[in-house]
Scaffold this motif. Structure first.
Motif, PDB file in Angstrom:
ATOM      1  N   GLY A   8       0.803  -1.224   0.000  1.00  0.00           N
ATOM      2  CA  GLY A   8       0.000   0.000   0.000  1.00  0.00           C
ATOM      3  C   GLY A   8       0.830   1.264   0.000  1.00  0.00           C
ATOM      4  N   SER A   9       2.156   1.124  -0.096  1.00  0.00           N
ATOM      5  CA  SER A   9       3.006   2.323  -0.124  1.00  0.00           C
ATOM      6  C   SER A   9       3.343   2.677  -1.560  1.00  0.00           C
ATOM      7  CB  SER A   9       4.312   2.083   0.643  1.00  0.00           C
ATOM      8  OG  SER A   9       5.193   3.187   0.424  1.00  0.00           O
ATOM      9  N   PRO A  10       3.232   3.951  -1.911  1.00  0.00           N
ATOM     10  CA  PRO A  10       3.632   4.340  -3.261  1.00  0.00           C
ATOM     11  C   PRO A  10       5.158   4.411  -3.428  1.00  0.00           C
ATOM     12  CG  PRO A  10       2.742   6.233  -2.063  1.00  0.00           C
ATOM     13  CD  PRO A  10       2.642   5.046  -1.139  1.00  0.00           C
ATOM     14  N   ARG A  11       5.903   4.256  -2.331  1.00  0.00           N
ATOM     15  CA  ARG A  11       7.372   4.367  -2.389  1.00  0.00           C
ATOM     16  C   ARG A  11       7.970   2.975  -2.570  1.00  0.00           C
ATOM     17  NH1 ARG A  11       9.736   6.461   2.420  1.00  0.00           N
ATOM     18  NH2 ARG A  11      11.421   7.256   1.138  1.00  0.00           N
ATOM     19  N   ILE A  12       8.407   2.676  -3.798  1.00  0.00           N
ATOM     20  CA  ILE A  12       8.879   1.313  -4.046  1.00  0.00           C
ATOM     21  C   ILE A  12      10.229   1.036  -3.394  1.00  0.00           C
ATOM     22  CG2 ILE A  12       7.508   0.705  -6.109  1.00  0.00           C
ATOM     23  CD1 ILE A  12      10.026   1.443  -7.733  1.00  0.00           C
ATOM     24  N   GLY A  14      10.789   2.385  -0.304  1.00  0.00           N
ATOM     25  CA  GLY A  14      10.533   2.842   1.058  1.00  0.00           C
ATOM     26  C   GLY A  14      10.611   1.716   2.081  1.00  0.00           C
ATOM     27  N   ASN A  15      10.160   2.039   3.268  1.00  0.00           N
ATOM     28  CA  ASN A  15      10.259   1.106   4.403  1.00  0.00           C
ATOM     29  C   ASN A  15       9.321  -0.091   4.258  1.00  0.00           C
ATOM     30  OD1 ASN A  15      12.062   2.707   6.380  1.00  0.00           O
ATOM     31  ND2 ASN A  15      10.598   4.192   5.594  1.00  0.00           N
ATOM     32  N   ILE A  16       8.078   0.199   3.895  1.00  0.00           N
ATOM     33  CA  ILE A  16       7.110  -0.898   3.722  1.00  0.00           C
ATOM     34  C   ILE A  16       7.619  -1.849   2.649  1.00  0.00           C
ATOM     35  CG2 ILE A  16       4.800  -1.412   2.772  1.00  0.00           C
ATOM     36  CD1 ILE A  16       4.569  -0.482   5.637  1.00  0.00           C
ATOM     37  N   SER A  17       8.132  -1.280   1.557  1.00  0.00           N
ATOM     38  CA  SER A  17       8.623  -2.126   0.457  1.00  0.00           C
ATOM     39  C   SER A  17       9.763  -3.014   0.935  1.00  0.00           C
ATOM     40  CB  SER A  17       9.066  -1.261  -0.725  1.00  0.00           C
ATOM     41  OG  SER A  17       7.970  -0.510  -1.192  1.00  0.00           O
ATOM     42  N   PRO A  84       1.925   2.274   4.928  1.00  0.00           N
ATOM     43  CA  PRO A  84       2.406   3.319   5.829  1.00  0.00           C
ATOM     44  C   PRO A  84       1.218   4.054   6.442  1.00  0.00           C
ATOM     45  CG  PRO A  84       2.638   4.030   3.539  1.00  0.00           C
ATOM     46  CD  PRO A  84       2.139   2.606   3.512  1.00  0.00           C
ATOM     47  N   CYS A  85       1.444   4.658   7.573  1.00  0.00           N
ATOM     48  CA  CYS A  85       0.395   5.476   8.188  1.00  0.00           C
ATOM     49  C   CYS A  85       0.279   6.790   7.425  1.00  0.00           C
ATOM     50  CB  CYS A  85       0.778   5.752   9.647  1.00  0.00           C
ATOM     51  SG  CYS A  85      -0.068   7.170  10.359  1.00  0.00           S
ATOM     52  N   TYR A  86      -0.895   7.059   6.889  1.00  0.00           N
ATOM     53  CA  TYR A  86      -1.212   8.368   6.306  1.00  0.00           C
ATOM     54  C   TYR A  86      -2.388   8.913   7.120  1.00  0.00           C
ATOM     55  CZ  TYR A  86       1.597   7.684   1.979  1.00  0.00           C
ATOM     56  OH  TYR A  86       2.601   7.515   1.053  1.00  0.00           O
ATOM     57  N   TRP A  87      -2.159   9.967   7.857  1.00  0.00           N
ATOM     58  CA  TRP A  87      -3.202  10.557   8.701  1.00  0.00           C
ATOM     59  C   TRP A  87      -3.841   9.520   9.637  1.00  0.00           C
ATOM     60  CZ3 TRP A  87      -3.340  15.586   9.167  1.00  0.00           C
ATOM     61  CH2 TRP A  87      -2.981  16.393   8.099  1.00  0.00           C
ATOM     62  N   GLY A  88      -2.996   8.713  10.242  1.00  0.00           N
ATOM     63  CA  GLY A  88      -3.521   7.734  11.202  1.00  0.00           C
ATOM     64  C   GLY A  88      -4.307   6.602  10.562  1.00  0.00           C
ATOM     65  N   THR A 130       6.285   8.078  10.672  1.00  0.00           N
ATOM     66  CA  THR A 130       7.408   8.909  11.129  1.00  0.00           C
ATOM     67  C   THR A 130       7.300   9.150  12.638  1.00  0.00           C
ATOM     68  OG1 THR A 130       6.155  10.816  10.389  1.00  0.00           O
ATOM     69  CG2 THR A 130       7.941  10.110   8.982  1.00  0.00           C
ATOM     70  N   THR A 131       6.102   9.105  13.181  1.00  0.00           N
ATOM     71  CA  THR A 131       5.940   9.248  14.634  1.00  0.00           C
ATOM     72  C   THR A 131       6.716   8.119  15.319  1.00  0.00           C
ATOM     73  OG1 THR A 131       3.722  10.118  14.267  1.00  0.00           O
ATOM     74  CG2 THR A 131       4.262   9.443  16.514  1.00  0.00           C
ATOM     75  N   PRO A 132       7.629   8.483  16.247  1.00  0.00           N
ATOM     76  CA  PRO A 132       8.471   7.439  16.838  1.00  0.00           C
ATOM     77  C   PRO A 132       7.743   6.619  17.908  1.00  0.00           C
ATOM     78  CG  PRO A 132       9.051   9.588  17.731  1.00  0.00           C
ATOM     79  CD  PRO A 132       7.983   9.840  16.710  1.00  0.00           C
ATOM     80  N   GLY A 140      -2.069   6.392  18.034  1.00  0.00           N
ATOM     81  CA  GLY A 140      -2.837   5.772  16.940  1.00  0.00           C
ATOM     82  C   GLY A 140      -2.308   6.102  15.557  1.00  0.00           C
ATOM     83  N   GLN A 141      -0.998   6.163  15.402  1.00  0.00           N
ATOM     84  CA  GLN A 141      -0.429   6.495  14.091  1.00  0.00           C
ATOM     85  C   GLN A 141      -0.247   5.212  13.262  1.00  0.00           C
ATOM     86  OE1 GLN A 141      -0.029  10.025  13.236  1.00  0.00           O
ATOM     87  NE2 GLN A 141      -1.516   9.711  14.849  1.00  0.00           N
ATOM     88  N   SER A 142       0.925   4.525  13.365  1.00  0.00           N
ATOM     89  CA  SER A 142       0.990   3.209  12.692  1.00  0.00           C
ATOM     90  C   SER A 142      -0.121   2.311  13.244  1.00  0.00           C
ATOM     91  CB  SER A 142       2.359   2.555  12.881  1.00  0.00           C
ATOM     92  OG  SER A 142       2.637   2.361  14.249  1.00  0.00           O
ATOM     93  N   GLY A 168       9.040   6.046  13.786  1.00  0.00           N
ATOM     94  CA  GLY A 168      10.271   6.851  13.700  1.00  0.00           C
ATOM     95  C   GLY A 168      11.102   6.589  12.465  1.00  0.00           C
ATOM     96  N   THR A 169      10.431   6.396  11.319  1.00  0.00           N
ATOM     97  CA  THR A 169      11.167   5.992  10.104  1.00  0.00           C
ATOM     98  C   THR A 169      12.105   7.072   9.572  1.00  0.00           C
ATOM     99  OG1 THR A 169       9.223   6.607   8.830  1.00  0.00           O
ATOM    100  CG2 THR A 169       9.513   4.253   9.296  1.00  0.00           C
ATOM    101  N   ARG A 170      11.841   8.349   9.935  1.00  0.00           N
ATOM    102  CA  ARG A 170      12.736   9.390   9.401  1.00  0.00           C
ATOM    103  C   ARG A 170      14.127   9.238  10.017  1.00  0.00           C
ATOM    104  NH1 ARG A 170      10.441  14.753  10.224  1.00  0.00           N
ATOM    105  NH2 ARG A 170       8.718  14.106   8.915  1.00  0.00           N
TER     106      ARG A 170
END
Ligand code: FMN
Length: 190
Positions: A8-12, A14-17, A84-88, A130-132, A140-142, A168-170
């Motif tokens: 579900g992540s558009p970042r191929i 990225g972390n989810i990938s 990834p969490c987008y707006w919770g 990104t919320t650690p 309630g983020q990830s 805390g992915t950043r």
């Protein structure tokens, strides 16, 4: 064994990938057939809310990639969804897919209560934010994304065997520790 991975992540890259790649590699090494679907690359029109599919078990919209995803879900033994969490919550592209295939996930009993159509299948859920830690969970983020995906899979009959969250992915992108947790999770399903 057929394993379906929905990314579900558009970042191929990225972390989810990375986490889903670890799952795919482990599963393939153990002889599973793995199919990966990139939600952001699919052509799926949003649900219009007509509710016709609840009666006809068919979507009134012209056929698009939603039906391919549903066919893949029907033929899988294990479903892995990473978002990834987008707006919770989960990203919109992924939610649109689940909205469009509701008729293939749940039926309805005479009282209008959902009947699971995928009873007995196992699932793994993955989310990042990104919320650690521990605020990714406490706020309630990830955890919000996991909760939303769990809701869909639970009513559809899947047993969520593992839910893996990375906050805390950043500062700390997906490293060996969480990748190992992903490998272990798929081992448990096989
Ligand atoms: C549109 C958008 C909304 C986001 N909303 C949140 C949020 O509500 N909370 C949060 O902690 N991170 C949020 N993030 C950050 C992502 O969850 C984070 O960067 C995640 O690690 C991305 O995973 P990926 O590398 O697999 O794509 C958001 C990112 C985007 C692009």
């Amino acid at each position: 064994m057929n394993i379906l991975i929905i990314n579900g992540s558009p970042r191929i890259h990225g972390n989810i990938s990375a986490m889903l790649d670890a799952i795919r590699e482990e599963a393939e090494q153990r002889g599973a057939e793995v199919t990966t679907v990139l939600a952001s690359r699919l052509q799926v029109k949003p649900c219009t809310g007509c509710m016709t599919c609840r009666e006809t078990h068919h979507c009134v919209l012209p056929e698009d990639d939603a039906q391919c995803v549903l066919a893949a879900i029907k033929s899988c033994d294990v479903l892995v969804v990473g978002a990834p969490c987008y707006w919770g919550n989960m990203p919109g592209q992924l939610k649109i897919i689940f909205d469009r295939i509701v008729y293939g996930m749940i039926g309805e009993d005479t009282r209008g209560l959902p009947l699971p159509l995928h009873k007995g299948k196992k699932a793994i859920l993955i989310s990042t934010s990104t919320t650690p830690f521990p605020f990714n969970i406490l706020f309630g983020q990830s955890r919000g994304a996991i909760k939303a995906m769990r809701e869909i899979l639970k009513w559809s009959g899947f047993k969520v065997v593992s839910a893996i969250e990375l906050g805390g992915t950043r500062q700390h992108p997906a490293g060996e520790k969480v990748l190992n947790r992903c490998r272990k999770a798929i081992k448990k399903c096989m």
